[in-house]
Design an enzyme around this catalytic site. Structure first.
Site, PDB file in Angstrom:
ATOM      1  N   ASP A 130      66.025  15.544  -7.781  1.00 56.53           N
ATOM      2  CA  ASP A 130      66.706  16.778  -8.162  1.00 56.53           C
ATOM      3  C   ASP A 130      66.347  17.854  -7.146  1.00 56.53           C
ATOM      4  O   ASP A 130      65.246  17.845  -6.581  1.00 56.53           O
ATOM      5  CB  ASP A 130      66.276  17.223  -9.561  1.00 56.53           C
ATOM      6  CG  ASP A 130      66.809  16.308 -10.652  1.00 56.53           C
ATOM      7  OD1 ASP A 130      67.918  15.778 -10.493  1.00 56.53           O
ATOM      8  OD2 ASP A 130      66.120  16.149 -11.669  1.00 56.53           O
ATOM      9  N   ASP A 148      74.318  14.957 -11.511  1.00 56.81           N
ATOM     10  CA  ASP A 148      74.245  15.651 -12.800  1.00 56.81           C
ATOM     11  C   ASP A 148      75.413  16.623 -12.956  1.00 56.81           C
ATOM     12  O   ASP A 148      75.993  16.736 -14.039  1.00 56.81           O
ATOM     13  CB  ASP A 148      72.930  16.424 -12.916  1.00 56.81           C
ATOM     14  CG  ASP A 148      71.705  15.546 -12.854  1.00 56.81           C
ATOM     15  OD1 ASP A 148      71.788  14.359 -13.222  1.00 56.81           O
ATOM     16  OD2 ASP A 148      70.645  16.051 -12.424  1.00 56.81           O
TER      17      ASP A 148
END
Length: 168
Positions: A130, A148
């Site tokens: 991330d 995401d």
């Protein structure tokens, strides 16, 4: 002659999944290229402020959304990998069955690309990379990535598609 027409129709129908797979492949490509770039540019935990509300940061997520089950002993990697693989197979089935429904299939393709993008990370690294870090004041959203984002946009498109369907 009727046999030829039926064969051509069948081929066209099965080929109609290709645009949706192209969208999913584009999501995977953008997701993986961005993660590779961040992983090569940043050290784990390193952050670079870009605006008053947005940073780039290299973070690892061994769990699911919002780091759900991230602190577990490692079994969650395989659970989430199996869920992603199962979801991908189901999405492929739905894409084939509903290939003519543009908004629905766009949503499916975005979710498929996002699920497979994060699945690739889990299988290769044991965690999801991330790097997008939005914040307001002292409050930070959990870091996330392009996969995401595609999943969230796909989910929003599902809701819009369903609302449109109900209003018909």
């Amino acid at each position: 002659m009727a046999t030829v027409k039926k064969t051509v129709f069948t081929l066209k129908r099965s080929a109609s999944i290709v645009p949706w797979l192209g969208i999913a492949a584009l999501v995977i490509l953008l997701d993986q290229l961005s993660k590779i770039t961040i992983a090569k540019t940043f050290a784990y935990g390193q952050s670079k402020t870009l605006t008053s509300f947005f940073n780039l940061v290299l973070a690892y997520n061994k769990g699911a959304a919002f780091s759900f089950l991230a602190a577990e002993g490692g079994w969650q990697r395989w659970l989430f990998s199996a869920i992603a693989l199962g979801a991908a197979l189901f999405i492929l089935f739905l894409l084939k069955r509903h290939a003519g429904q543009r908004l629905f299939c766009t949503a499916l393709a975005l979710v498929l690309g996002g699920a497979l993008g994060n699945l690739i990370d889990r299988v290769i690294y044991g965690h999801v990379i991330d790097f997008l870090d939005f914040h307001v004041g002292g409050w930070h959203w959990p870091a996330f990535n392009i996969a995401d984002s595609a999943i969230c946009i796909g989910a929003a498109l599902f809701i819009i598609d369903e609302l449109r369907r109900v209003n018909r």
